[in-house]
Design a protein around this motif. Structure first.
Motif, short mmCIF file in Angstrom:
data_model
loop_
_atom_site.label_atom_id
_atom_site.label_comp_id
_atom_site.label_asym_id
_atom_site.label_seq_id
_atom_site.Cartn_x
_atom_site.Cartn_y
_atom_site.Cartn_z
N TYR A 111 50.32 59.35 41.77
CA TYR A 111 51.56 60.14 41.90
C TYR A 111 52.25 59.90 43.24
N ARG A 112 51.46 59.49 44.26
CA ARG A 112 52.11 59.14 45.54
C ARG A 112 53.00 57.91 45.33
N ARG A 113 52.50 56.93 44.57
CA ARG A 113 53.30 55.73 44.30
C ARG A 113 54.59 56.08 43.56
N ARG A 114 54.57 57.13 42.75
CA ARG A 114 55.77 57.53 42.02
C ARG A 114 56.70 58.41 42.86
N GLY A 115 56.26 58.71 44.07
CA GLY A 115 57.12 59.46 45.00
C GLY A 115 57.21 60.95 44.72
N ILE A 116 56.30 61.49 43.89
CA ILE A 116 56.43 62.93 43.56
C ILE A 116 55.24 63.74 44.07
N LEU A 117 54.36 63.11 44.88
CA LEU A 117 53.18 63.84 45.35
C LEU A 117 53.47 64.65 46.61
N ARG A 118 53.01 65.90 46.62
CA ARG A 118 53.04 66.75 47.81
C ARG A 118 51.64 67.35 47.96
N GLU A 119 51.36 67.84 49.17
CA GLU A 119 50.02 68.41 49.40
C GLU A 119 50.14 69.79 50.03
#
Ligand code: AP5
Length: 242
Positions: free
Chosen positions: A210-218
């Motif tokens: 999901y980081r690669r898709r640009g939608i990951l947050r933590e």
């Protein structure tokens, strides 16, 4: 910002943030067993008017109804292993076809490996939909073990408690239903360790996906449940404003 949100909720009712933010928001909560996905997904669904889709809860409902799907799932769940993808995907896609899913949804416990994430992405594209946000609830393994072994749930309304962190008001009875709370069979220490291994091997790669898709947050999942909820609402608000 929080004050403004609370004022709006007071004026418009408990589900007012729905329209204040964005209808049709689709998000997934990622995190290890015990990271707080279920606790937070219920709160977000309630506050934002989203469908809460927990694959674990769906499997447990099948289990208690004695369906064939439940019988299949039981073997895997009690061993701390993943239920086969074909069974899980069919159940999820069926649930997402419900009319209430059109208002947006929060996924809890799904997807659980890359094959599920890819199949889900294809299905969403075919339906003309997409995932807007994936949030990782970050919690250290040592904290997770303590959380899972102290967790108790209400067999009637499925409310979740913790004997130390969020205990019921009286003994081990549900605050709402008054019935004795129970421990999930897969929360016994030996199964908890296997679930954590499976998480690191199969589910953690979804963070990079999901980081690669640009939608990951933590979000720091070790903060209080209330602070985690506020952090999540802040992220949702940020995405809604994009
Ligand atoms: P599932 O039911 O999804 O379990 P899980 O992912 O292992 O997650 P948990 O429900 O254990 O934890 P949670 O993150 O929801 O934490 P919670 O909010 O309850 O899956 C069970 C099984 O079903 C799997 O092992 C597998 O066999 C099968 N399965 C499910 N989905 C599948 C899929 N997609 N594919 C294949 N198989 C699948 O919180 C935990 C405790 O901590 C509670 O007591 C809570 O009160 C407390 N707590 C929560 N937040 C905080 C906080 N901030 N501070 C202090 N305490 C907190």
């Amino acid at each position: 910002m929080i004050q403004r949100r609370e004022e709006a909720a007071l004026l418009l009712g408990p589900n007012a943030e729905v329209s204040a933010l964005r209808s049709g928001m689709n998000l997934v909560l990622l995190g290890a067993p015990g990271a707080g996905k279920g606790t937070q997904a219920k709160r977000l669904a309630d506050r934002l008017g989203l469908l809460h889709l927990s694959t674990g809860d769906l499997f447990r409902a099948h289990l208690s109804q004695g369906t064939e799907l439940g019988k299949t799932a039981r073997r895997y769940m009690e061993a701390g292993e993943l239920v086969p993808d074909d069974v899980t995907l069919a159940m999820v896609f069926d649930r997402l076809s419900a009319p209430e899913a059109a208002q947006g949804f929060v996924l809890d416990g799904f997807p659980r490996n890359l094959a599920q994430a890819e199949a889900f992405e294809r299905e969403m594209a075919a339906r003309g939909q997409r995932l807007d946000l994936a949030v990782l609830l970050a919690v250290a393994d040592s904290v997770l073990v303590e959380r899972l072994t102290g967790r108790r749930t209400c067999p009637q309304c499925q409310a979740t408690y913790h004997l130390v962190f969020s205990p019921p008001a009286h003994d081990e009875l549900c605050d709402r239903c008054g019935v004795p709370l129970v421990q999930r069979p897969d929360d016994r220490p030996e199964t908890v360790m296997r679930r954590l291994e499976v998480y690191h091997a199969e589910t953690a790669p979804l963070i990079a996906y999901y980081r690669r898709r640009g939608i990951l947050r933590e979000v720091n999942g070790e903060a209080s449940p209330e602070a985690v909820t506020e952090a999540l609402l802040g992220l949702v608000e940020g995405v809604a404003g994009d």
